[in-house]
Design a protein around this motif. Structure first.
Motif, PDB file in Angstrom:
ATOM      1  N   ARG A   1      25.912 -47.473   3.144  1.00 33.92           N
ATOM      2  CA  ARG A   1      26.116 -46.016   3.198  1.00 33.92           C
ATOM      3  C   ARG A   1      24.872 -45.226   3.559  1.00 33.92           C
ATOM      4  O   ARG A   1      24.912 -44.334   4.380  1.00 33.92           O
TER       5      ARG A   1
ATOM      6  N   ALA B   1      29.412 -40.850   4.382  1.00 31.16           N
ATOM      7  CA  ALA B   1      28.832 -41.591   5.515  1.00 31.16           C
ATOM      8  C   ALA B   1      29.741 -41.514   6.742  1.00 31.16           C
ATOM      9  O   ALA B   1      29.267 -41.373   7.879  1.00 31.16           O
TER      10      ALA B   1
ATOM     11  N   CYS C   1      23.111 -42.789   2.177  1.00 31.77           N
ATOM     12  CA  CYS C   1      23.096 -41.340   2.005  1.00 31.77           C
ATOM     13  C   CYS C   1      21.729 -40.910   1.452  1.00 31.77           C
ATOM     14  O   CYS C   1      21.074 -41.661   0.738  1.00 31.77           O
TER      15      CYS C   1
END
Length: 238
Positions: free
Chosen positions: A90, A148, A92
């Protein structure tokens, strides 16, 4: 009349140090197609993705995107051409809010008249609207995966790449991601997806590419893969 593919790879070779991982990979992705990249762990899927997005320089072969040679191009240049990735893990940013994630990368690299705006992204993932002011590290794993995907879509990419799109997610969140990918397919989004849930991919993808020890072991349509479960056992361990 057959159009030139959006993405074309010919004789792609890549590796790390003295270790070669890819041995002459050939495949095309047509505009509007959903293609699944399959194979057991360690067979070259992540290396293929890393090479396509410029994170790993190919040792040999050709990569063309939108008719342009991108062999060895930098990741930022490839991204500006319209390639967006939903990375494994992901990635982030912990110090950006959900909304800041979606505004920081916003662009229209596909030249769409009706592109992915912030309101449309919130419509696709209502949970993100509820979490708009939360920081990236305040989200659950499922929310981070939604973020994402939305972050990649905010660039309005010509090619969307998803690396292990539903890994480690609860079933209800996986279903939400599959729903999203189905909607994107309906809208003509060109997509390359890596995931282990073959039964879901058979219902989503137009074509499949199976890697075995850095080589293309099989390629075909969803109907062909669905009809030959022996392939699932032989190459995917399913």
């Amino acid at each position: 009349m057959k159009h030139d593919p959006l993405l074309s790879c010919r004789g792609l070779e890549a590796g790390y140090g003295a270790s070669q991982v890819l041995f002459g990979i050939d495949f095309d992705i047509q505009a509007g197609e959903v293609v699944a990249l399959l194979g057991r762990n360690g067979m070259g899927k992540s290396t293929t993705i890393k090479t396509l997005i410029g994170g790993l320089r190919p040792r040999a072969g050709q990569i063309r995107f939108g008719g342009r040679d991108i062999h060895g191009a930098r990741p930022d240049a490839i991204a500006r051409m319209g390639v967006a990735i939903v990375p494994e893990g992901r990635q982030c940013f912990p110090n950006l809010t959900v909304e800041e994630h979606l505004l920081a990368f916003a662009d229209n690299r596909n030249g769409l008249r009706d592109g992915w705006t912030l309101p449309r992204l919130y419509e696709l993932f209502p949970r993100l609207k509820e979490r708009a002011s939360n920081m990236g590290n305040q989200l659950s794993g499922g929310e981070q995966q939604m973020l994402a995907v939305a972050r990649a879509l905010s660039t309005n990419p010509r090619l969307l790449i998803l690396d292990e799109a539903t890994e480690g997610l609860a079933p209800v969140i996986r279903d939400e991601i599959w729903r999203c990918l189905g909607l994107l397919k309906e809208q003509g989004q060109t997509t390359l997806v890596v995931d282990k849930y073959v039964e879901k991919l058979v219902g989503l993808a137009d074509r499949h590419l199976i890697l075995e020890r850095g080589r293309v072991a099989w390629t075909g349509t969803s109907a062909e893969l669905d009809a030959d479960r022996g392939l699932w056992h032989r190459y995917l361990g399913v």
